[in-house]
Design an enzyme around this catalytic site. Structure first.
Site, PDB file in Angstrom:
ATOM      1  N   ASP A 248     -34.879  23.957 -33.868  1.00  0.00           N
ATOM      2  CA  ASP A 248     -34.582  22.545 -33.641  1.00  0.00           C
ATOM      3  C   ASP A 248     -33.600  22.000 -34.669  1.00  0.00           C
ATOM      4  O   ASP A 248     -33.331  22.621 -35.687  1.00  0.00           O
ATOM      5  CB  ASP A 248     -35.881  21.733 -33.713  1.00  0.00           C
ATOM      6  CG  ASP A 248     -36.731  21.947 -32.472  1.00  0.00           C
ATOM      7  OD1 ASP A 248     -36.181  22.381 -31.459  1.00  0.00           O
ATOM      8  OD2 ASP A 248     -37.948  21.686 -32.532  1.00  0.00           O
ATOM      9  N   LYS A 270     -32.497  18.626 -30.812  1.00  0.00           N
ATOM     10  CA  LYS A 270     -32.693  17.390 -30.057  1.00  0.00           C
ATOM     11  C   LYS A 270     -32.634  16.253 -31.050  1.00  0.00           C
ATOM     12  O   LYS A 270     -33.138  16.367 -32.155  1.00  0.00           O
ATOM     13  CB  LYS A 270     -34.089  17.359 -29.441  1.00  0.00           C
ATOM     14  CG  LYS A 270     -34.232  18.197 -28.244  1.00  0.00           C
ATOM     15  CD  LYS A 270     -35.523  17.798 -27.582  1.00  0.00           C
ATOM     16  CE  LYS A 270     -36.198  19.052 -27.093  1.00  0.00           C
ATOM     17  NZ  LYS A 270     -37.496  18.830 -26.549  1.00  0.00           N
ATOM     18  N   MET A 383     -41.042   9.269 -36.049  1.00  0.00           N
ATOM     19  CA  MET A 383     -39.948   8.727 -35.233  1.00  0.00           C
ATOM     20  C   MET A 383     -40.047   7.207 -35.182  1.00  0.00           C
ATOM     21  O   MET A 383     -39.946   6.596 -34.128  1.00  0.00           O
ATOM     22  CB  MET A 383     -39.986   9.327 -33.808  1.00  0.00           C
ATOM     23  CG  MET A 383     -39.754  10.831 -33.818  1.00  0.00           C
ATOM     24  SD  MET A 383     -40.001  11.628 -32.227  1.00  0.00           S
ATOM     25  CE  MET A 383     -41.769  11.899 -32.235  1.00  0.00           C
TER      26      MET A 383
HETATM   27  N1  SAH Z   1     -43.472  18.537 -35.734  1.00  0.00           N
HETATM   28  C1  SAH Z   1     -42.912  17.667 -36.730  1.00  0.00           C
HETATM   29  C2  SAH Z   1     -42.589  16.303 -36.178  1.00  0.00           C
HETATM   30  C3  SAH Z   1     -41.491  16.341 -35.159  1.00  0.00           C
HETATM   31  S1  SAH Z   1     -41.041  14.751 -34.609  1.00  0.00           S
HETATM   32  C4  SAH Z   1     -43.857  17.582 -37.911  1.00  0.00           C
HETATM   33  O1  SAH Z   1     -44.988  18.058 -37.824  1.00  0.00           O
HETATM   34  O2  SAH Z   1     -43.470  17.061 -38.944  1.00  0.00           O
HETATM   35  C5  SAH Z   1     -39.723  14.346 -35.701  1.00  0.00           C
HETATM   36  C6  SAH Z   1     -40.139  13.302 -36.689  1.00  0.00           C
HETATM   37  O3  SAH Z   1     -40.862  13.902 -37.742  1.00  0.00           O
HETATM   38  C7  SAH Z   1     -38.988  12.594 -37.382  1.00  0.00           C
HETATM   39  O4  SAH Z   1     -38.475  11.564 -36.598  1.00  0.00           O
HETATM   40  C8  SAH Z   1     -39.671  12.075 -38.618  1.00  0.00           C
HETATM   41  O5  SAH Z   1     -40.425  10.930 -38.325  1.00  0.00           O
HETATM   42  C9  SAH Z   1     -40.624  13.188 -38.923  1.00  0.00           C
HETATM   43  N2  SAH Z   1     -40.089  14.131 -39.933  1.00  0.00           N
HETATM   44  C10 SAH Z   1     -39.806  15.417 -39.761  1.00  0.00           C
HETATM   45  N3  SAH Z   1     -39.358  15.962 -40.927  1.00  0.00           N
HETATM   46  C11 SAH Z   1     -39.386  14.984 -41.831  1.00  0.00           C
HETATM   47  C12 SAH Z   1     -39.059  14.919 -43.219  1.00  0.00           C
HETATM   48  N4  SAH Z   1     -38.614  15.971 -43.895  1.00  0.00           N
HETATM   49  N5  SAH Z   1     -39.217  13.723 -43.839  1.00  0.00           N
HETATM   50  C13 SAH Z   1     -39.667  12.655 -43.176  1.00  0.00           C
HETATM   51  N6  SAH Z   1     -39.992  12.663 -41.885  1.00  0.00           N
HETATM   52  C14 SAH Z   1     -39.862  13.813 -41.216  1.00  0.00           C
END
Ligand code: SAH
Length: 464
Positions: A248, A270, A383
């Site tokens: 991703d 995405k 998000m």
């Molecule tokens: N599966 C992922 C989430 C995917 S949805 C997880 O478990 O973290 C994507 C969202 O995850 C982003 O919009 C943000 O809100 C969050 N996110 C992912 N990586 C991040 C990071 N390094 N710092 C802050 N938010 C993060």
């Protein structure tokens, strides 16, 4: 490139050589490997050449060359070891219409003979345009060592088997089969003689056909929030063994670096509401590579079970009867809460924590706002940037205290991590001012722990 390499058809054609000494012998040893008619002109030919003539391997004309002797010849070699005689014979051959090579005389030659590694029908020609014969010999020696001496025989037998290998899917599976044949199973069978090769090929094909059914597998791997050190050991191992990595947008380059060098890397990034690879295309890719027998790593940011559309992919893979498993990862909420020195739950404050998404495919997501608006609730909002004003509005509407702490952590665990500490009342305005472009996680009901403020990179009053 002054000289263009080609392979010349020699069957039934004439190759003429003038000379009978060492230079002639060296060239003739090579030329005798071909199916050409070889004519040698020499009043004084070496015994070996006479023997070859007696054996019918070439025609020896025991006199010096005359005009017309190279008529209809494809190639001519002047190997007289005498500059004057070479010039005379080369002139005749040239007039007769043959392509001329004067041994050890690059300038007067129309073609040169490369160094050859002979595994007929596999033939490797090495040329340096006369610049570095030593280098050509070194490369030749290197290749001679690398290529099994049985390669030619194996290639000839393999050629008749090629159709059978079409039972294997095109691409990697087929390439693996042939590599295994030429470098493992083939040479091993040859030690029992040529007759053993065909049965070995049959067995190898069966083995590869079964292998395909056995090994296609998808690992759904959580890559964590970005810091490569937050990968699990299992995630590293899966990356190490991957044939294909489908990843991703949020996966950091440092993590992609850890994948096996030979792995095929497919970006299916995405972005929020922005451009994306349709989910069906991702599902198809998983199935396609799984069915070809590949070890596929489906790499998702954080933990793949959190807002990862994991179930749709598992359904597709299961429907295609491909094996899979999940390797958990550190979700953004865990990394973000660590960066502000807080707990997700705390005795006496909150006995539960919610993971919310700010929006889903339909737009802003709806939740049990009334429950969340009660005192001391904690929620990790994924998000949540675009939906900040919507979330704020809903919570206040349901009676939430406007002074409830809200913390937004951008790029948690990454070198460019930023923390915005604010309140529900100021969230939309402060977030807009902060101009965050990286992934950000919003905590409702949590402020950075005071003691850790020095350690955390805080953007505080500017926005508070
Ligand atoms: N599966 C992922 C989430 C995917 S949805 C997880 O478990 O973290 C994507 C969202 O995850 C982003 O919009 C943000 O809100 C969050 N996110 C992912 N990586 C991040 C990071 N390094 N710092 C802050 N938010 C993060």
């Amino acid at each position: 490139m002054d000289h263009f390499p080609i392979f010349l058809a020699t069957a039934g054609r004439r190759i003429v050589l003038s000379g009978g000494g060492d230079a002639a012998l060296a060239k003739l040893r090579l030329l005798l490997k071909t199916t050409a008619h070889i004519n040698v002109f020499s009043p004084d030919a070496a015994p070996e050449i006479k023997t070859w003539a007696a054996q019918g391997k070439l025609t020896l004309i025991p006199r010096a060359m005359e005009p017309g002797d190279a008529m209809c010849a494809a190639l001519f070699y002047a190997a007289d070891e005498d500059a004057v005689e070479d010039k005379r014979t080369a002139t005749i051959a040239h007039a007769d219409g043959a392509l001329v090579n004067v041994v050890d005389n690059l300038e007067d030659s129309q073609f040169i003979t490369p160094a050859i590694v002979d595994r007929d029908p596999v033939t490797i020609a090495i040329g340096t345009e006369g610049a570095a014969p030593v280098l050509a010999r070194a490369i030749k020696a290197d290749l001679e060592e690398k290529l099994p001496s049985t390669l030619g025989t194996l290639a000839r037998i393999g050629k008749t088997f090629r159709k059978m290998s079409y039972e294997l899917p095109f691409g990697r599976a087929r390439r693996d089969f042939w590599r295994d044949y030429y470098f493992n199973a083939g040479p091993a069978a040859m030690t029992d003689g040529v007759k053993a090769v065909q049965p070995a090929l049959d067995a190898l094909l069966d083995d590869h056909l079964n292998r395909k059914a056995r090994t296609g597998h998808i690992a759904f791997v959580g890559a964590g929030p970005g810091d490569p050190e937050l990968l699990t050991l299992k995630a590293r191992k899966a990356l190490d063994e991957a044939d294909v990595v489908i990843y991703d947008r949020l996966i950091s380059p440092e993590i992609l670096e850890l994948a096996r060098r030979e792995a095929i890397m497919l970006d299916v990034g995405k972005e929020g509401f922005g451009p994306s690879t349709p989910q069906e295309v991702i599902n198809d890719l998983l199935v396609e590579h799984g069915q070809s027998g590949a070890q596929v790593v489906r790499l998702k940011s954080g933990d793949s079970t959190v807002f990862g559309r994991l179930d749709e992919e598992i359904d597709a893979v299961t429907a295609a009867d491909i094996g899979w498993h999940i390797v958990p990862g550190i979700t953004a909420a865990s990394a973000a809460v660590a960066s502000i020195g807080q707990s997700l739950t705390r005795r006496g404050r909150n006995a539960s924590v919610r993971f919310l998404t700010g929006h889903d495919m339909q737009g802003f997501a709806d939740h049990d706002w009334a429950a969340l608006a009660k005192p001391d609730q904690v929620a990790a909002i994924y998000m949540g940037k675009k939906s900040a004003r919507f979330v704020q509005g809903r919570l206040i509407m349901h009676g939430a205290d406007q002074n409830t702490p809200v913390t937004v952590i951008e790029n948690a665990s990454r070198p460019d991590q930023r923390v915005l500490s604010t309140t529900l009342a100021h969230l939309p305005a402060d977030l807009a001012d902060a101009e965050m472009s990286g992934p950000a996680l919003t905590f409702y009901g949590l402020a950075p722990r005071a003691a850790s403020e020095a350690a955390a990179t805080l953007i505080t009053r500017e926005f508070a």
